[in-house]
Design an enzyme around this catalytic site. Sequence first.
Site, PDB file in Angstrom:
ATOM      1  N   CYS A 115       0.510  -1.227   0.136  1.00  0.00           N
ATOM      2  CA  CYS A 115       0.065  -0.155  -0.037  1.00  0.00           C
ATOM      3  C   CYS A 115       0.865   1.341  -0.145  1.00  0.00           C
ATOM      4  O   CYS A 115       0.445   2.317  -0.510  1.00  0.00           O
ATOM      5  CB  CYS A 115      -0.859   0.056   1.057  1.00  0.00           C
ATOM      6  N   HIS A 281      -2.331   1.832   7.111  1.00  0.00           N
ATOM      7  CA  HIS A 281      -2.526   1.556   5.813  1.00  0.00           C
ATOM      8  C   HIS A 281      -2.171   3.011   4.938  1.00  0.00           C
ATOM      9  O   HIS A 281      -2.440   4.117   5.541  1.00  0.00           O
ATOM     10  CB  HIS A 281      -3.875   1.280   5.532  1.00  0.00           C
ATOM     11  N   ASN A 301      -8.500   3.830  -2.470  1.00  0.00           N
ATOM     12  CA  ASN A 301      -8.137   2.707  -1.816  1.00  0.00           C
ATOM     13  C   ASN A 301      -7.350   1.992  -2.887  1.00  0.00           C
ATOM     14  O   ASN A 301      -7.555   2.119  -4.290  1.00  0.00           O
ATOM     15  CB  ASN A 301      -8.927   1.762  -0.850  1.00  0.00           C
TER      16      ASN A 301
END
Length: 335
Positions: A115, A281, A301
């Site tokens: 990520c 994240h 995302n």
Amino acid sequence: MYLLSALSLSVAAIFAVAVSVDFAPLSDAEIEYINSLEGNTWKAGRNFAASDLDRVKRLLGVDIEANAEYNKLHLSYPKMVYPDGDLPATFDARKNWPKCATIKDIRDQSNCGSCWAFGSVEAQSDRHCTIRNITVRLSPEDVLSCCEDCSGSPGKGCLGGFPASAYDYWRKTGVVSGGPYGSKDTCYPYEIPPCHTPTPNCTKLHATPQCTRKCIPGYPKSFEQDKHYGEFSYAVKGVELIMKELVNNGPVTAAFMVFSDFMSYKSGVYKHVSEQYLGGHAVKIIGYGTEDGQDYWLVANSWGTAWGMQGFFKIAKGSDECQIEDAIVAGIPQK
Ligand SMILES: *[C@@H]1O[C@H](CO)[C@@H](O)[C@H](O)[C@H]1NC(C)=O
Ligand SMILES: *[C@@H]1O[C@H](CO)[C@@H](O)[C@H](O)[C@H]1NC(C)=O
């Protein structure tokens, strides 16, 4: 006296119910509980199979505390100068820069804690367009596999890294183009196939792919020719400055704390209801607005388009929800 303590007791009881769920992460019970909460600003649903919990935790490739330390040591905090004028009440970078196609991208990191690479190259790609008028989809794999300083130790890529280090890499080494798994029109596409849920192929963390420093066969440029560079990178602090940065320069990279309920986000403005912390994240913020009186950040995302709102989510703005306002990184591409 009696009244006061009775009152504070009931306030405490309501508070306890409203902010803490102790259900098994990804369970139907947790989802049902969230959707039953009076006045909750978001809806939950199934994004991952309950049996995918271990895999899903590995998507969270940012150590929030170590990241904060890293940013303190490695990022500058410049006083950016923005044009005068009021900020719009609602802002969506996709609409502000309709020709910048990468802003609309939802990518898929698959079963790798990459990520930090995705959230960074996504915003960098957008800014090559918003600031330099160049369309390029930068390669998370270049950063994930080839940046030796990005994760504390070489090859740690899928186990996590720091967004600010991905920006350093962009400035010093450059990043080549790279589209999704299986794509043929970029230098260094992602090598890890997407995970379908539930997915027997994704039960284990994917190993960090080896760095090849080569474009795929048939790509018309060399790896070196395909590099795109950052000019500088910096931290952005404070709600209003983050908004100004978005409006004037384009999307930014953020890191935040993920609680179990986030995994089941479907729509609305997310505020954590669960207290079960799963990990840190990194993502890309592309805008902001207000929905039913609740201010939010609009965020991309990197878990594919089946997650959340076609891959996007909204999270409460102005209250440092899950520390999302604490570790904003942005950059300016070279000419
Ligand atoms: C941006 O790039 C496009 C395509 O190369 C070009 O047609 C356009 O004139 C450029 N715009 C600006 C403001 O430079
Ligand atoms: C799982 O992996 C096998 C072997 O690599 C492959 O043939 C199969 O298509 C994969 N299944 C999915 C759902 O990706």
